[in-house]
Design an enzyme around this catalytic site. Structure first.
Site, PDB file in Angstrom:
ATOM      1  N   GLY A 157      -8.214  61.884 -24.775  1.00 31.60           N
ATOM      2  CA  GLY A 157      -7.398  62.148 -25.951  1.00 31.60           C
ATOM      3  C   GLY A 157      -6.007  61.589 -25.758  1.00 31.60           C
ATOM      4  CB  CYS A 158      -2.798  62.816 -27.053  1.00 29.76           C
ATOM      5  SG  CYS A 158      -1.038  62.652 -26.791  1.00 29.76           S
ATOM      6  CG  PHE A 159      -1.245  57.968 -23.571  1.00 27.60           C
ATOM      7  CD1 PHE A 159      -0.131  58.401 -24.259  1.00 27.60           C
ATOM      8  CD2 PHE A 159      -1.590  56.635 -23.671  1.00 27.60           C
ATOM      9  CE1 PHE A 159       0.631  57.538 -25.036  1.00 27.60           C
ATOM     10  CE2 PHE A 159      -0.830  55.748 -24.435  1.00 27.60           C
ATOM     11  CZ  PHE A 159       0.279  56.204 -25.120  1.00 27.60           C
ATOM     12  CB  CYS A 212      -2.314  66.001 -24.118  1.00 24.56           C
ATOM     13  SG  CYS A 212      -1.434  66.180 -25.692  1.00 24.56           S
TER      14      CYS A 212
END
Length: 177
Positions: free
Chosen positions: A11-13, A15
């Site tokens: 997912g979002c890097f 995070c």
């Protein structure tokens, strides 16, 4: 210090990077793009989903302190590996759950990690094991995002603290003091 590299997309890097920043044996965590067709993509291009790249992190670590299997166990415990091309409200192939092994040994450990993690999941794990591919570091403003400005970003404040809580609960012995 011996060094190895692990490349993970969860997912979002911003995070995923935050989870690995303070682990014993982790030397560096870099956000970037991997697995797509376009050379040298920008964040804006990757966000369209048209490049085929995933937002990912590249972890440089000391395998005598923390093993690849440990990094994978943390990966599976701190993101949802059962949603295809999605993490929470982030939707698209750029947010896919994927492992990019750097050797046949890492590929075998990735398969074993998926099998271990499946026992804790109600739904099938959809994490892909993809071939290693050219790595493109993300722009400087994405690096160490949580550490620098994440606590001022409402999205990060909603997503990262629960991931860090899971990390502390399940892997406290792996966190640097």
């Amino acid at each position: 210090m011996a060094e190895e590299i692990a490349t993970l997309a969860g997912g979002c890097f911003w995070c995923t990077e935050a989870v690995y920043q303070n682990l014993k044996g982790v030397k560096t965590v870099e956000s970037g793009y991997i697995g797509g067709m376009q050379p040298d993509p920008t964040y804006e291009q990757v966000c369209t989903g048209a490049t085929g790249h995933a937002e990912a992190i590249r972890i440089t670590y000391d395998p005598t302190v923390i093993g690849y299997g440990d990094l994978l166990d943390i990966f599976f415990a701190t993101h949802d590996p059962t949603t295809l091309n999605r993490q929470g409200n982030d939707i698209g192939t750029q947010y896919r759950s994927a492992i990019f092994p750097h050797s046949p040994e890492q590929a075998a450990e990735a398969r074993a990690g998926i099998e271990r993690a499946q026992a804790d999941q109600a739904n099938p794990i959809v994490t892909a094991i993809e071939p290693d591919a050219p790595w493109y570091p993300a722009e400087d403003y994405h690096q160490k995002y949580w550490e620098r400005v994440g606590d001022r970003n409402p999205y990060c404040m909603a997503v990262i603290p629960p991931k860090l809580a899971k990390l502390r609960k399940g892997f406290a012995e792996r966190i640097e003091a």
